[in-house]
Design a protein around this motif. Structure first.
Motif, mmCIF file in Angstrom:
data_model
loop_
_atom_site.group_PDB
_atom_site.id
_atom_site.type_symbol
_atom_site.label_atom_id
_atom_site.label_comp_id
_atom_site.label_asym_id
_atom_site.label_seq_id
_atom_site.Cartn_x
_atom_site.Cartn_y
_atom_site.Cartn_z
ATOM 1 N N UNK A 35 3.236 32.666 16.473
ATOM 2 C CA UNK A 35 4.638 32.745 16.052
ATOM 3 C C UNK A 35 5.013 34.141 15.558
ATOM 4 N N UNK A 36 4.116 34.785 14.814
ATOM 5 C CA UNK A 36 4.445 36.110 14.276
ATOM 6 C C UNK A 36 4.685 37.127 15.396
ATOM 7 N N UNK A 37 3.928 37.039 16.468
ATOM 8 C CA UNK A 37 4.102 37.943 17.609
ATOM 9 C C UNK A 37 5.452 37.704 18.274
ATOM 10 N N UNK A 38 5.795 36.442 18.478
ATOM 11 C CA UNK A 38 7.073 36.100 19.105
ATOM 12 C C UNK A 38 8.232 36.511 18.190
ATOM 13 N N UNK A 39 8.073 36.314 16.902
ATOM 14 C CA UNK A 39 9.118 36.690 15.948
ATOM 15 C C UNK A 39 9.392 38.192 16.001
ATOM 16 N N UNK A 40 8.332 38.991 16.030
ATOM 17 C CA UNK A 40 8.501 40.450 16.116
ATOM 18 C C UNK A 40 9.164 40.827 17.442
ATOM 19 N N UNK A 41 8.755 40.193 18.529
ATOM 20 C CA UNK A 41 9.358 40.467 19.833
ATOM 21 C C UNK A 41 10.849 40.154 19.811
ATOM 22 N N UNK A 42 11.202 38.991 19.292
ATOM 23 C CA UNK A 42 12.615 38.593 19.234
ATOM 24 C C UNK A 42 13.403 39.545 18.339
ATOM 25 N N UNK A 43 12.814 39.932 17.232
ATOM 26 C CA UNK A 43 13.487 40.874 16.321
ATOM 27 C C UNK A 43 13.763 42.206 17.041
ATOM 28 N N UNK A 44 12.782 42.690 17.800
ATOM 29 C CA UNK A 44 12.954 43.943 18.545
ATOM 30 C C UNK A 44 14.031 43.794 19.611
ATOM 31 N N UNK A 45 13.978 42.692 20.360
ATOM 32 C CA UNK A 45 14.991 42.452 21.396
ATOM 33 C C UNK A 45 16.379 42.325 20.790
ATOM 34 N N UNK A 46 16.451 41.716 19.608
ATOM 35 C CA UNK A 46 17.737 41.580 18.924
ATOM 36 C C UNK A 46 18.257 42.949 18.474
ATOM 37 N N UNK A 47 17.382 43.766 17.935
ATOM 38 C CA UNK A 47 17.767 45.099 17.474
ATOM 39 C C UNK A 47 18.331 45.952 18.634
ATOM 40 N N UNK A 48 17.823 45.723 19.838
ATOM 41 C CA UNK A 48 18.285 46.474 21.009
ATOM 42 C C UNK A 48 19.442 45.776 21.740
ATOM 43 N N UNK A 49 19.883 44.641 21.194
ATOM 44 C CA UNK A 49 21.066 43.976 21.746
ATOM 45 C C UNK A 49 20.815 43.047 22.922
ATOM 46 N N UNK A 50 19.554 42.680 23.183
ATOM 47 C CA UNK A 50 19.235 41.816 24.320
ATOM 48 C C UNK A 50 19.301 40.329 23.984
ATOM 49 N N UNK A 51 19.092 39.986 22.717
ATOM 50 C CA UNK A 51 19.155 38.583 22.296
ATOM 51 C C UNK A 51 19.942 38.480 21.003
ATOM 52 N N UNK A 52 20.363 37.250 20.696
ATOM 53 C CA UNK A 52 20.978 36.968 19.405
ATOM 54 C C UNK A 52 20.350 35.688 18.864
ATOM 55 N N UNK A 53 20.194 35.661 17.554
ATOM 56 C CA UNK A 53 19.648 34.484 16.881
ATOM 57 C C UNK A 53 20.786 33.768 16.174
ATOM 58 N N UNK A 54 20.604 32.472 16.006
ATOM 59 C CA UNK A 54 21.575 31.684 15.240
ATOM 60 C C UNK A 54 20.835 30.561 14.534
ATOM 61 N N UNK A 55 21.309 30.225 13.357
ATOM 62 C CA UNK A 55 20.696 29.151 12.571
ATOM 63 C C UNK A 55 21.192 27.802 13.077
#
Length: 144
Positions: free
Chosen positions: A65-85
């Protein structure tokens, strides 16, 4: 006779060379903020029609999970993904591709095809299947 003792090193060298192919393609296409390790997450998200729980991404890509979380955070920072609660469960966070992320589809498919072509070369389909089955066994051995 083939040396069968250096398999972990050989797998590592293959991964390093495969990553170099992907990195060269990303650079030639001027795609920023993406590295080869992001591939499994992007591949999964490109298949989705709606936001998915991060837990589903973790399960699909079979990474911690920690690896995926970091990946998603990086992709989000570059504008490729968005997270929502989640509106119903505070423990659940969803992720989805943005328009910029969905715009990677063509390049992602082309780069994947180039990589597979280089990996398999002129290997017959039957040999490709046999290789993947053997790699699956190796991966399963390491999970035990």
């Amino acid at each position: 006779m083939v040396d069968v003792n250096g398999i972990a090193g050989q797998i590592g060298r293959i991964r390093e060379k495969a990553n170099a192919v992907v990195e060269d393609e990303l650079k030639s296409r001027n795609i920023k903020g993406i590295v080869p390790a992001h591939g499994p997450v992007l591949a999964f998200l490109l298949q989705q029609k709606r936001p998915v729980a991060i837990k589903a991404v973790v399960e699909h890509v079979r990474r911690v999970k920690s690896t995926v979380t970091v990946t998603i955070r990086t992709l989000e920072r570059h504008g490729y993904v968005r997270k929502s609660a989640s509106e119903t469960d505070a423990r659940v966070t969803y992720v989805e591709l943005t328009a910029k992320g969905r715009g990677l589809r063509k390049d992602f498919e082309e780069i994947s095809q180039i990589l597979r072509s280089k990996l398999y070369g002129d290997m017959r389909p039957k040999d490709r299947e046999r290789l993947v089955r053997q790699l699956d066994r190796i991966e399963a051995n390491l999970r035990q």
